[in-house]
Design an enzyme around this catalytic site. Structure first.
Site, short mmCIF file in Angstrom:
data_model
loop_
_atom_site.label_atom_id
_atom_site.label_comp_id
_atom_site.label_asym_id
_atom_site.label_seq_id
_atom_site.Cartn_x
_atom_site.Cartn_y
_atom_site.Cartn_z
N ARG A 19 47.89 73.09 13.64
CA ARG A 19 49.14 72.00 14.70
C ARG A 19 49.53 71.11 13.73
O ARG A 19 50.81 70.51 13.84
CB ARG A 19 48.43 71.38 15.67
CG ARG A 19 47.70 72.96 16.50
CD ARG A 19 46.81 71.70 17.95
NE ARG A 19 45.56 71.83 16.63
CZ ARG A 19 44.15 72.32 17.33
NH1 ARG A 19 44.26 71.72 19.08
NH2 ARG A 19 42.97 72.17 16.50
N SER A 74 42.20 72.39 23.11
CA SER A 74 41.00 72.39 24.69
C SER A 74 40.27 70.94 24.34
O SER A 74 39.98 71.51 25.62
CB SER A 74 40.21 73.63 23.03
OG SER A 74 40.66 75.26 23.33
N LYS A 117 30.57 72.39 18.80
CA LYS A 117 30.45 71.83 19.30
C LYS A 117 30.06 71.19 21.10
O LYS A 117 29.36 71.75 21.49
CB LYS A 117 32.18 71.83 20.58
CG LYS A 117 33.38 71.83 18.89
CD LYS A 117 34.57 72.70 19.27
CE LYS A 117 35.38 72.82 17.90
NZ LYS A 117 36.74 73.29 18.57
P1 ADP Z 1 40.54 73.73 20.12
O1 ADP Z 1 40.96 73.20 18.50
O2 ADP Z 1 41.87 73.70 20.53
O3 ADP Z 1 39.72 73.01 20.09
P2 ADP Z 1 39.47 76.36 18.84
O4 ADP Z 1 38.71 76.00 18.06
O5 ADP Z 1 39.43 77.40 19.48
O6 ADP Z 1 40.33 75.06 19.74
O7 ADP Z 1 40.93 76.61 17.43
C1 ADP Z 1 40.44 78.12 16.86
C2 ADP Z 1 41.58 77.96 16.26
O8 ADP Z 1 43.01 78.00 17.24
C3 ADP Z 1 41.96 77.29 15.15
O9 ADP Z 1 41.99 77.80 13.39
C4 ADP Z 1 42.85 76.06 15.91
O10 ADP Z 1 43.21 75.29 14.45
C5 ADP Z 1 44.22 77.53 16.09
N1 ADP Z 1 44.66 76.17 17.28
C6 ADP Z 1 44.22 75.79 18.00
N2 ADP Z 1 44.76 74.82 18.79
C7 ADP Z 1 46.01 75.65 18.89
C8 ADP Z 1 47.21 74.95 19.23
N3 ADP Z 1 48.41 74.51 20.10
N4 ADP Z 1 48.58 76.13 17.89
C9 ADP Z 1 47.81 76.65 17.26
N5 ADP Z 1 46.93 76.65 16.67
C10 ADP Z 1 45.97 75.90 17.43
#
Ligand code: ADP
Length: 159
Positions: free
Chosen positions: A91, A128, A41
Site C-alpha cells: 500500500r 483490516s 496480531k
Molecule cells: P492488513 O494489513 O489489512 O491487516 P493482512 O495482514 O491480512 O492485512 O495482509 C495480507 C497481505 O495483504 C499483505 O501483503 C498486505 O500488504 C496486503 N494488503 C493489505 N491491505 C491491502 C490493500 N489495501 N491493498 C493491497 N494489499 C493489501
C-alpha cells in the site's frame, strides 16, 4: 505452470485483498490464499474458520484460486504446496520496509522469492485493523469489503 501463495491474516478480508488476489489470478496459473491460524496480531475479530469461509465465498468467481490455513512458517507452507512464489500487496512505503525485510528473510531461510503487487489507488487506504475498529463502533464499512464480509459484520454489529 506457476503457482503462488498469498498469505495474510485477512481479519477481515477487504477489497484491497480481493484486488491483489484478482491481479495474481490473472497473471499466475494457480493462487493459494492462506489465512494464518495463530496470528500474533491482537484484537482479532473473526475466528479462522469464519475468515476462511468468507474468503471462499468472495473468491468463488475465480476458478484458479483456492483457500487454506496454516500455523507454520509461510515458507514451509509454500514448499509443502509447491508454490513458486509468495505474493504480497503493497500500500504505502511503510509496507515496503517491513515486507522487504520479510522477503529477504524468506529468501535466506528457504530460497523462496516474494513478488510485490501494488495496491490499486482506490484501495490503498484499506487496512483490516482500521476496518475492525470502525465496524466495532458501528461504522459502515460495507463498501470496502466483499459482500460475504459485509453480511457477517452486519450480523455481528448490526451495521
Ligand atoms: P492488513 O494489513 O489489512 O491487516 P493482512 O495482514 O491480512 O492485512 O495482509 C495480507 C497481505 O495483504 C499483505 O501483503 C498486505 O500488504 C496486503 N494488503 C493489505 N491491505 C491491502 C490493500 N489495501 N491493498 C493491497 N494489499 C493489501
Amino acid at each position: 505452470m506457476t503457482k503462488v501463495l498469498y498469505p495474510g491474516s485477512f481479519d477481515p478480508l477487504h477489497n484491497g485483498h480481493i484486488d491483489i488476489i484478482e491481479v495474481a489470478a490473472k497473471h499466475f496459473d494457480e493462487v493459494v490464499v492462506a489465512t494464518v491460524r495463530n496470528p500474533q496480531k491482537t484484537g482479532g475479530l473473526f475466528e479462522l474458520e469464519e475468515r476462511e469461509a468468507m474468503i471462499q465465498e468472495s473468491v468463488a468467481h475465480l476458478g484458479n484460486v483456492t483457500v487454506t490455513n496454516f500455523a507454520s512458517l509461510t515458507v514451509d507452507l509454500a514448499k509443502e504446496l509447491g508454490c513458486d512464489f509468495i505474493v504480497k500487496g503493497l500500500r504505502v512505503v511503510a509496507d515496503f520496509e517491513s515486507e522487504l525485510m520479510m522477503a529477504r528473510m524468506n529468501r535466506a531461510v528457504a530460497g523462496i522469492d516474494t513478488l510485490f503487487i501494488p495496491a490499486g489507488a482506490a484501495n490503498s487506504f484499506l487496512a483490516s485493523n482500521l476496518l475492525r475498529e470502525i465496524a466495532r463502533f458501528g461504522g459502515d464499512v460495507s463498501s470496502m469489503v466483499p459482500q460475504a464480509v459485509a453480511k457477517r459484520l452486519a450480523e455481528r454489529y448490526g451495521s
